[in-house]
Design a protein around this motif. Structure first.
Motif, PDB file in Angstrom:
ATOM      1  N   SER A   1      33.227 -19.519  37.033  1.00 36.64           N
ATOM      2  CA  SER A   1      32.389 -19.719  38.230  1.00 36.64           C
ATOM      3  C   SER A   1      31.751 -21.110  38.225  1.00 36.64           C
ATOM      4  O   SER A   1      31.547 -21.713  39.273  1.00 36.64           O
ATOM      5  N   ASP A   2      31.476 -21.652  37.043  1.00 33.21           N
ATOM      6  CA  ASP A   2      30.917 -23.010  36.970  1.00 33.21           C
ATOM      7  C   ASP A   2      31.927 -24.037  37.474  1.00 33.21           C
ATOM      8  O   ASP A   2      31.560 -25.021  38.122  1.00 33.21           O
ATOM      9  N   VAL A   3      33.192 -23.820  37.179  1.00 29.35           N
ATOM     10  CA  VAL A   3      34.233 -24.762  37.631  1.00 29.35           C
ATOM     11  C   VAL A   3      34.317 -24.734  39.152  1.00 29.35           C
ATOM     12  O   VAL A   3      34.369 -25.781  39.805  1.00 29.35           O
ATOM     13  N   VAL A   4      34.293 -23.532  39.716  1.00 33.81           N
ATOM     14  CA  VAL A   4      34.341 -23.407  41.182  1.00 33.81           C
ATOM     15  C   VAL A   4      33.132 -24.108  41.797  1.00 33.81           C
ATOM     16  O   VAL A   4      33.252 -24.910  42.727  1.00 33.81           O
ATOM     17  N   ASP A   5      31.981 -23.822  41.270  1.00 41.87           N
ATOM     18  CA  ASP A   5      30.736 -24.410  41.773  1.00 41.87           C
ATOM     19  C   ASP A   5      30.743 -25.932  41.605  1.00 41.87           C
ATOM     20  O   ASP A   5      30.409 -26.688  42.518  1.00 41.87           O
ATOM     21  N   GLY A   6      31.163 -26.379  40.427  1.00 40.83           N
ATOM     22  CA  GLY A   6      31.159 -27.813  40.126  1.00 40.83           C
ATOM     23  C   GLY A   6      32.108 -28.607  41.013  1.00 40.83           C
ATOM     24  O   GLY A   6      31.770 -29.679  41.510  1.00 40.83           O
TER      25      GLY A   6
END
Lengths: 129, 193
Positions: free
Chosen positions: B83-88
């Protein structure tokens, strides 16, 4: 030591900002909110302990603009320094923000480097320590 | 009224400057324009815009490239999309799109942008209609290739002014709620209200 409230709908952006604050050596406790509505709740419940708000503009449920407009109308919270941290970098938008909250403490346009954010917040936190 | 070719040149310039500024400011890296095109994408980030121009700004990455950039943002080591990759990635695109918007506004061409969307798949291809103009630039940074694409139409006869605050208003009255909370939570410490 006063707390810092970081308001941004992006968890990654909040982590980045918090990382920069910590690496700069500031030991203030950090509170977070994911949108303007949450920020209202956190700020309202903790206004006497919060010394700085870093606020994004484009957020779901309540934008940063609407948040600072509301804050500006409530005297006990209106004097808490707010720095906008946002991709909205046009002159129109900056003017809109200062019209919404005439005592805005700063405006940092994304993308920002760690040094740019530190430059914006250091004087505010230094005054409080 | 700006001519189509002039608008295209402004977009190309805004795209290049915005990507360069975002990558160098956030990551302290210098992206270089990459020769050749990548036609299959594993991760696509998209953000819509409407105003003097309407369309989408997209960035495409490999999975490894996506993990690399977000790892750098968070000073962490991310090896698989989460989810951090998507958000980032959404945030990277947000910053690039914001920079394009600011630069295009200074040429007299204003528009507002939406929230980013991230799509992950394998070997995805982009398609667009015949009446859509495309500006595309590939970049390489630390051996990771990424693409930035703007697919747009120009409102030549019917210029649309973006609304002053394009985001819908909240259902709650911020001032009202704050006043109630301040009153409930006020204590005598540091009282100068």
């Amino acid at each position: 030591m006063k707390k810092i409230l970081v308001v941004d709908d992006s968890g990654v952006q909040r982590k980045m900002i918090i990382g920069i604050i910590k690496k700069a050596g500031f030991e203030n406790e950090i509170m977070e909110a994911g949108d303007g509505e949450q920020a209202i709740q956190v700020l309202g419940a903790n206004f006497q302990d919060i010394g700085l708000v870093l606020c994004d503009w484009n957020m779901p449920k309540m934008s940063g603009l609407e948040f600072i407009e509301g804050v500006a109308k409530v005297p006990p919270v209106a004097k808490i320094p707010i720095v906008m941290v946002t991709t909205e970098g046009t002159e129109d938008k900056i003017k809109q923000a200062y019209e919404a909250h005439s005592n805005l403490a700063g405006y940092v346009a994304k993308p920002f480097s760690p040094d740019q954010l530190k430059t914006a917040i250091m004087p505010i936190l230094a005054r409080q320590s | 009224m700006l001519q189509q070719e002039e608008i295209k040149q402004n977009i190309e310039s805004a795209l290049f400057q915005s990507v360069s500024e975002t990558i160098s400011t956030v990551f302290s890296l210098t992206p270089e324009v990459a020769e050749g095109k990548q036609n299959d994408y594993d991760v696509i980030c998209s953000i819509g815009f409407v105003g003097c121009l309407e369309g989408h700004i997209l960035m495409t990455f490999s999975v490894a490239g996506a993990c690399f950039f977000v790892s750098k943002m968070l000073d962490d080591e991310i090896t698989a999309p989460n989810s951090d990759v998507v958000d980032g990635l959404g945030e990277i695109l947000n910053m690039v799109a914001g920079g394009i918007k600011t630069r295009m506004a200074s040429t007299g061409c204003s528009f507002d942008i939406s929230v980013p969307t991230v799509i992950q798949g394998e070997g995805m291809k982009l398609r667009s209609g015949d009446d859509v103009s495309i500006v595309q630039t590939g970049f390489i940074c630390e051996k990771f290739f990424f693409n930035t694409i703007i697919a747009y139409k120009i409102h030549t006869d019917d210029v649309v002014d973006p609304p002053k605050d394009a985001l819908p208003k909240s259902n709650i009255d911020a001032q009202n709620v704050l006043e109630k909370l301040v009153s409930e939570n006020h204590t005598d410490k540091n009282s100068d209200c």
